[in-house]
Design a protein around this motif. Structure first.
Motif, PDB file in Angstrom:
ATOM      1  N   ALA A 235       0.907  -1.201   0.022  1.00 17.68           N
ATOM      2  CA  ALA A 235      -0.008   0.029  -0.115  1.00 17.68           C
ATOM      3  C   ALA A 235       0.791   1.388  -0.084  1.00 17.68           C
ATOM      4  N   PRO A 238       2.338   1.219  -4.241  1.00 18.11           N
ATOM      5  CA  PRO A 238       1.759   0.415  -4.970  1.00 18.11           C
ATOM      6  C   PRO A 238       2.093   0.176  -6.439  1.00 18.11           C
ATOM      7  N   ALA A 291       0.614   1.277   7.839  1.00 21.09           N
ATOM      8  CA  ALA A 291       0.948   1.408   6.551  1.00 21.09           C
ATOM      9  C   ALA A 291       2.050   2.609   6.062  1.00 21.09           C
TER      10      ALA A 291
END
Length: 328
Positions: A235, A238, A291
């Motif tokens: 993420a 990407p 993330a």
């Protein structure tokens, strides 16, 4: 050096009560012993595993209404912490956060004071650390297929770094070499960060390393990421394709940290701790926070973790045997 950080006791919350009987067994264990839950982490303070474990510990404390203490015991690559498991009380108050390398690499390379399948009971998957294959900025390849082509033109000449002989980076790259049908020269370091610094400086050509470690070098243009080693794209980045989708199907490498308990820990305690960790790592707020750091969670039962360890152990055992890898 050991470092302790006591997490403040938090009364049982509505979130905990919503989990049904989640708190009862763990809270009863702590109340009867009068001791906090101690999580011994077999890695250094400040690492991705340390950050992830502390985050999860805070949330467990909130969910279960208990006090949790983190103790860093990083000596010998996590072996000291792992050896401590077998001699710890099986009452739910002693838990251990260990890297996958401590369970699936070290026992295949050297004599250890623990049996990863008898002395370490899987409790929960804490966090994974997606990695990328990076090259120095002058390396003549921008895609994995181009990288493989260059290496095949220079058999045994392209250099790759790792955190040391037998490190997860070392075994991952040897597995990658076998899968891709290429040959490269291993340059071991005493830590993966210094290897990254030398790639940025042009001393060596490439390596697999955690995105959280190499991201500043990617952003500054000092190194180039050409593929990620996990099952899916990250993420955080990407646009970077996976190794598997870039010409080496089936290849996957992702270091991870898990939570373990001593043998004979009551199954009910393990089940409820597992549920608490899974609830913590499923939090949207935590996922977003992780993330940004290149950390991911996975929803796993203790049995699923046990199967993961067995499978990974088999892969590493074969790589070590086939490549004749030994610690000097």
């Amino acid at each position: 050096m050991r470092r302790r950080n006591v997490l403040i006791h938090i009364p049982v919350s509505a979130a905990a009560l919503s989990l049904g009987g989640l708190t009862s067994s763990v809270h009863a264990q702590q109340s009867s012993s009068g001791k906090p839950v101690l999580i011994t982490l077999g890695l250094q303070a400040g690492t991705g595993s340390d950050i992830a474990t502390r985050t999860v510990a805070e949330r467990i404390a909130t969910l279960l209404g208990i006090t949790v203490v983190i103790e860093n015991l990083p000596g010998a690559g996590g072996l000291l912490a792992a050896a401590k498991v077998a001699t710890s009380p099986a009452d739910g108050n002693a838990l251990f956060a260990l890297s996958n390398g401590t369970l699936t690499v070290a026992p295949n390379l050297q004599k250890v004071q623990y049996d990863p399948f008898k002395d370490l009971v899987p409790v929960a998957y804490i966090s994974g650390f997606p990695s990328v294959l990076i090259v120095n900025k002058d390396f003549p390849a921008k895609t994995l297929r181009e990288f493989i082509a260059v290496v095949k033109q220079r058999p045994g000449k392209v250099t790759y770094g790792s955190g040391g002989v037998g490190s997860v980076q070392h075994l991952a790259t040897e597995s990658f070499k076998a899968s891709a049908g290429i040959d490269m020269l291993h340059v071991p370091y005493k830590g993966s960060l210094q290897a990254t610094v030398d790639i940025a400086g042009g001393q060596i050509d490439c390596m697999f390393n955690g995105i959280s470690t190499v991201l500043p070098y990617i952003q500054s243009g000092q190194v180039r990421a050409i593929a990620t080693s996990g099952d899916t794209r990250m993420a955080l980045n990407p646009d970077i394709p996976t190794v598997a989708e870039s010409g080496v199907p089936g290849f996957s490498y992702e270091p991870w940290t898990g939570l373990y308990a001593p043998p004979n820990t009551p199954p009910a305690v393990i089940a409820r701790l597992n549920e608490a960790v899974r609830k913590a790592t499923a939090s949207p707020e935590l996922k977003l926070r992780w993330a940004a750091l290149g950390i991911v969670g996975k929803d796993m039962t203790p049995d699923q973790m046990a199967r993961l360890i067995r499978a990974e152990d088999g892969v590493n055992k074969k790589v070590i045997a086939d490549k004749g890898i030994k610690i000097d």
